[in-house]
Design an enzyme around this catalytic site. Structure first.
Site, short mmCIF file in Angstrom:
data_model
loop_
_atom_site.label_atom_id
_atom_site.label_comp_id
_atom_site.label_asym_id
_atom_site.label_seq_id
_atom_site.Cartn_x
_atom_site.Cartn_y
_atom_site.Cartn_z
N ASP A 126 0.86 -1.19 0.00
CA ASP A 126 0.00 0.00 0.00
C ASP A 126 0.89 1.24 0.00
O ASP A 126 1.67 1.46 0.94
CB ASP A 126 -0.90 -0.02 1.24
CG ASP A 126 -2.01 1.01 1.17
OD1 ASP A 126 -2.15 1.67 0.13
OD2 ASP A 126 -2.74 1.16 2.17
N ASP A 146 -3.05 2.52 -6.10
CA ASP A 146 -1.93 2.61 -5.16
C ASP A 146 -1.79 1.39 -4.24
O ASP A 146 -1.10 1.47 -3.23
CB ASP A 146 -2.05 3.87 -4.31
CG ASP A 146 -3.31 3.89 -3.45
OD1 ASP A 146 -4.20 3.07 -3.70
OD2 ASP A 146 -3.38 4.74 -2.53
N GLU A 147 -2.41 0.26 -4.59
CA GLU A 147 -2.24 -0.92 -3.75
C GLU A 147 -2.38 -2.19 -4.57
O GLU A 147 -3.06 -2.22 -5.59
CB GLU A 147 -3.24 -0.92 -2.59
CG GLU A 147 -4.69 -0.97 -3.00
CD GLU A 147 -5.64 -1.03 -1.82
OE1 GLU A 147 -5.35 -1.77 -0.86
OE2 GLU A 147 -6.68 -0.35 -1.86
#
Length: 391
Positions: A6, A100-101
């Site tokens: 993350d 974003d993860e």
């Protein structure tokens, strides 16, 4: 062992990295008007209690010297692709779940990168070296625990939950930390006296399913240390959407249609770029009293034509009375299928099929905007509201 990677305050961190003058500033990414919302907050801003999805006027009230930066979606997507490419070098099984993860299955990678903890440290070091950004990684034998672990020591954290620790961690895990436990589920569980995930084991499955439906069964499995979900490569998108909060509440259909047209173009562009057709188009409206309305229509023939999306959304808008002013409007496309999926051809022409003639125009516009930017060309009807929707 499964990893959940993350990125830390991704949008804000990219802005601070790209512009050194912003380093250390109390910064948020989002719309600058008081009607806007915070898309991302730097860790400096979070110390003031500012967080994503917070109305911008509240963020300003908490920090008068707040720095507001408009979002750069293309830049974030570019950086995201570079980060995912790094992850692909460590495992063939990477599941990107958002910009974003991502999850990474570390099975079989030990010979190349050592044990999972060493592998996680190598990933963090390479992202820092190549992108000058930090990430937090959770490592666990269960997918849901890996996600929880990545949030335990942010920013720049690394948390490993070993197999022999799973039962102990589950026993004391706050129930609100479990993915999928929202406000309503938390209220239901609180009435049963369930405060920690381990408390679930005191109940029979039927007691939970009566209160929570299928999720009650999954909750029981998680409490028993079982998670059947696996890391899936290239999980298909479930939906694509675009929405915005309006500068002022309005019932003006011309204004609303102009926003719908712009949003339909963006949704269509994303569908074509990702190789999808949509069967269902959804109109989203949020009224001035914050009551939300959604209306959907299923196409007879899946499409990624911006014109089809716009006509469908505009027709849904026309069906609404608009007695209460609108503060937010959006368009979504769902029930996605690959754009190579064979389609039944109709013997009769319809407005829906006529609109597909715009696909060649869409493709040409896509090529131009990819080279010169999205402001290089757009529909003329984006400017005069009264012309929107005319043939």
């Amino acid at each position: 062992m499964i990893m959940h990677i993350d990125m830390d305050a991704f949008f804000a961190s990219v802005e601070q990295r790209d512009n050194p003058d912003l380093a250390g500033k109390v910064l948020v990414v989002g719309g600058a008007s008081d009607r806007g919302v915070v898309a991302a907050a730097s860790y400096e801003a979070r110390r003031y209690g500012i967080h994503s999805a917070m109305p911008m006027f509240m963020a300003r009230a908490r920090c008068p010297h707040l720095v507001i930066v408009p979002p750069r979606k293309q830049r974030y997507s570019e950086v995201s692709r570079s980060i995912m490419a790094i992850l692909d070098d460590y495992s063939p099984v990477v599941e990107q779940v958002s910009i974003d993860e991502a999850y990474l299955d570390a099975a079989g990678c030990q010979r190349l990168f050592g044990p999972p903890e060493a592998m996680a440290r190598a990933i963090k070091a390479e992202i820092r070296q190549k992108q000058a950004l930090t990430c937090s990684i959770g490592v666990a034998p269960l997918k849901f625990l890996a996600k929880i672990a990545s949030d335990m020591h942010k920013p720049d954290g690394l948390t490993v939950i070993f197999p022999e620790e799973v039962a102990e961690r589950i026993a004391v895990l706050p129930i609100e930390k479990v993915p999928g436990v929202g406000r309503k589920a938390r209220q239901q569980l609180s009435r049963l006296g369930i405060r920690q995930l381990g408390d679930v084991c005191r109940f029979k499955p039927v007691q939970l399913t009566e209160r929570l439906g299928k999720f009650g069964h999954r909750l029981m499995e998680l409490a028993q240390g079982r998670d059947a979900t696996r890391v899936t490569v290239h999980a298909p998108a479930k939906s694509i959407s675009s929405e915005c909060t309006l500068p002022a509440d309005t019932r003006d259909r011309g204004v609303l249609r102009r926003h719908l047209l712009s949003q339909s173009q963006e949704v269509g562009r994303q569908l074509r770029r990702q190789g999808y057709l949509a069967r269902t188009i959804t109109l989203k409206l949020k009224q001035s009293d914050f009551r939300q309305l959604t209306r959907s229509f299923s196409l007879t023939r899946p499409s990624h034509a911006s014109e089809t999306i716009f006509r469908t959304a505009a027709a849904l808008l026309d069906q609404q009375s608009l007695e209460t002013p609108i503060r937010l409007i959006g368009v979504g496309a769902s029930a996605l299928v690959g754009d190579t999926t064979p389609q039944q051809v109709s013997l009769f022409e319809s407005r829906e099929h006529q609109a597909t003639g715009w696909e060649k125009v869409d493709r040409a516009v896509d090529r131009i905007t990819a080279r010169f930017g999205q402001s290089a060309v757009h529909r003329g009807s984006l400017d005069p509201p009264e012309d929107i929707g005319r043939d």
